[in-house]
Design a protein around this motif. Structure first.
Motif, PDB file in Angstrom:
ATOM      1  N   LYS A   1      45.667  45.183  38.685  1.00  0.00           N
ATOM      2  CA  LYS A   1      44.399  45.876  38.969  1.00  0.00           C
ATOM      3  C   LYS A   1      44.490  47.384  38.737  1.00  0.00           C
ATOM      4  O   LYS A   1      43.630  47.947  38.063  1.00  0.00           O
ATOM      5  CB  LYS A   1      43.948  45.588  40.400  1.00  0.00           C
TER       6      LYS A   1
ATOM      7  N   CYS B   1      43.629  41.044  37.739  1.00  0.00           N
ATOM      8  CA  CYS B   1      44.101  40.299  38.909  1.00  0.00           C
ATOM      9  C   CYS B   1      44.758  41.311  39.849  1.00  0.00           C
ATOM     10  O   CYS B   1      44.969  42.468  39.465  1.00  0.00           O
ATOM     11  CB  CYS B   1      45.088  39.206  38.493  1.00  0.00           C
TER      12      CYS B   1
ATOM     13  N   PHE C   1      38.577  38.603  45.784  1.00  0.00           N
ATOM     14  CA  PHE C   1      39.105  39.652  44.906  1.00  0.00           C
ATOM     15  C   PHE C   1      37.958  40.283  44.115  1.00  0.00           C
ATOM     16  O   PHE C   1      37.848  41.507  44.013  1.00  0.00           O
ATOM     17  CB  PHE C   1      40.172  39.080  43.962  1.00  0.00           C
ATOM     18  N   GLN C   2      37.077  39.436  43.581  1.00  0.00           N
ATOM     19  CA  GLN C   2      35.950  39.921  42.780  1.00  0.00           C
ATOM     20  C   GLN C   2      35.014  40.798  43.617  1.00  0.00           C
ATOM     21  O   GLN C   2      34.592  41.867  43.154  1.00  0.00           O
ATOM     22  CB  GLN C   2      35.187  38.728  42.195  1.00  0.00           C
TER      23      GLN C   2
ATOM     24  N   ALA D   1      47.214  32.536  37.360  1.00  0.00           N
ATOM     25  CA  ALA D   1      46.027  31.667  37.390  1.00  0.00           C
ATOM     26  C   ALA D   1      45.697  31.152  35.986  1.00  0.00           C
ATOM     27  O   ALA D   1      45.841  31.871  34.994  1.00  0.00           O
ATOM     28  CB  ALA D   1      44.835  32.413  37.976  1.00  0.00           C
TER      29      ALA D   1
ATOM     30  N   CYS E   1      37.992  38.144  36.114  1.00  0.00           N
ATOM     31  CA  CYS E   1      38.774  38.191  37.356  1.00  0.00           C
ATOM     32  C   CYS E   1      39.617  36.926  37.508  1.00  0.00           C
ATOM     33  O   CYS E   1      39.131  35.820  37.274  1.00  0.00           O
ATOM     34  CB  CYS E   1      37.853  38.312  38.554  1.00  0.00           C
ATOM     35  N   LYS E   2      40.851  37.126  37.940  1.00  0.00           N
ATOM     36  CA  LYS E   2      41.763  36.025  38.247  1.00  0.00           C
ATOM     37  C   LYS E   2      42.381  36.293  39.609  1.00  0.00           C
ATOM     38  O   LYS E   2      42.650  37.444  39.947  1.00  0.00           O
ATOM     39  CB  LYS E   2      42.871  35.915  37.184  1.00  0.00           C
ATOM     40  N   LYS E   3      42.620  35.232  40.380  1.00  0.00           N
ATOM     41  CA  LYS E   3      43.188  35.430  41.717  1.00  0.00           C
ATOM     42  C   LYS E   3      44.656  35.841  41.655  1.00  0.00           C
ATOM     43  O   LYS E   3      45.170  36.432  42.587  1.00  0.00           O
ATOM     44  CB  LYS E   3      42.998  34.193  42.586  1.00  0.00           C
ATOM     45  N   SER E   4      45.332  35.548  40.519  1.00  0.00           N
ATOM     46  CA  SER E   4      46.722  35.971  40.345  1.00  0.00           C
ATOM     47  C   SER E   4      47.056  36.000  38.857  1.00  0.00           C
ATOM     48  O   SER E   4      46.320  35.438  38.039  1.00  0.00           O
ATOM     49  CB  SER E   4      47.684  35.016  41.064  1.00  0.00           C
ATOM     50  N   ALA E   5      48.167  36.620  38.520  1.00  0.00           N
ATOM     51  CA  ALA E   5      48.606  36.702  37.121  1.00  0.00           C
ATOM     52  C   ALA E   5      48.928  35.306  36.582  1.00  0.00           C
ATOM     53  O   ALA E   5      48.879  35.090  35.372  1.00  0.00           O
ATOM     54  CB  ALA E   5      49.817  37.616  37.015  1.00  0.00           C
TER      55      ALA E   5
ATOM     56  N   LYS F   1      43.788  30.094  32.698  1.00  0.00           N
ATOM     57  CA  LYS F   1      42.641  30.617  31.944  1.00  0.00           C
ATOM     58  C   LYS F   1      41.815  29.439  31.448  1.00  0.00           C
ATOM     59  O   LYS F   1      42.349  28.430  31.013  1.00  0.00           O
ATOM     60  CB  LYS F   1      43.131  31.471  30.773  1.00  0.00           C
TER      61      LYS F   1
ATOM     62  N   GLU G   1      39.682  34.036  44.404  1.00  0.00           N
ATOM     63  CA  GLU G   1      39.141  34.863  43.312  1.00  0.00           C
ATOM     64  C   GLU G   1      37.829  35.523  43.732  1.00  0.00           C
ATOM     65  O   GLU G   1      37.592  36.688  43.420  1.00  0.00           O
ATOM     66  CB  GLU G   1      38.930  34.009  42.064  1.00  0.00           C
TER      67      GLU G   1
END
Length: 96
Positions: free
Chosen positions: A83, A79, A6-7, A56, A50-54, A58, A3
């Motif tokens: 994105k 994510c 990605f962020q 991930a 931000c999430k590392k994947s759909a 919450k 994450e």
């Protein structure tokens, strides 16, 4: 992808898309569940979680704050999988 990676890439992309914007990282230990990023651009603002994947997980209160801040302005979970769609919606929001 982590994450944090990605962020970091997302922040660079936001700064390219919205020249002169300010992107701040929010402290979830101060308000638990607050979205990761706040973007200030001209007379508008948005927040992104931000999430590392759909898929991930919450964290508690994240749905609440993303929903609340979306009612105020613009807020989304973002994510790699969504994105492009989220950045398109953000661009539409900032241009309106």
């Amino acid at each position: 992808m982590l994450e944090s990676n990605f962020q970091a890439q997302l922040i660079k992309e936001l700064k390219r898309m919205f020249p002169g914007c300010i992107v701040t990282k929010n402290d979830s230990s101060y308000i638990q569940g607050i979205p990761d990023l706040t973007i200030l651009y001209k007379d508008k603002w948005a927040s992104l979680e931000c999430k590392k994947s759909a898929r991930a997980k919450k964290q508690p209160n994240q749905e609440y704050y993303v929903g609340l801040m979306n009612e105020m302005s613009f807020s989304r979970f973002i994510c790699p999988e969504n994105k492009e769609e989220v950045l398109y919606e953000l661009q539409q929001s900032f241009e309106s």
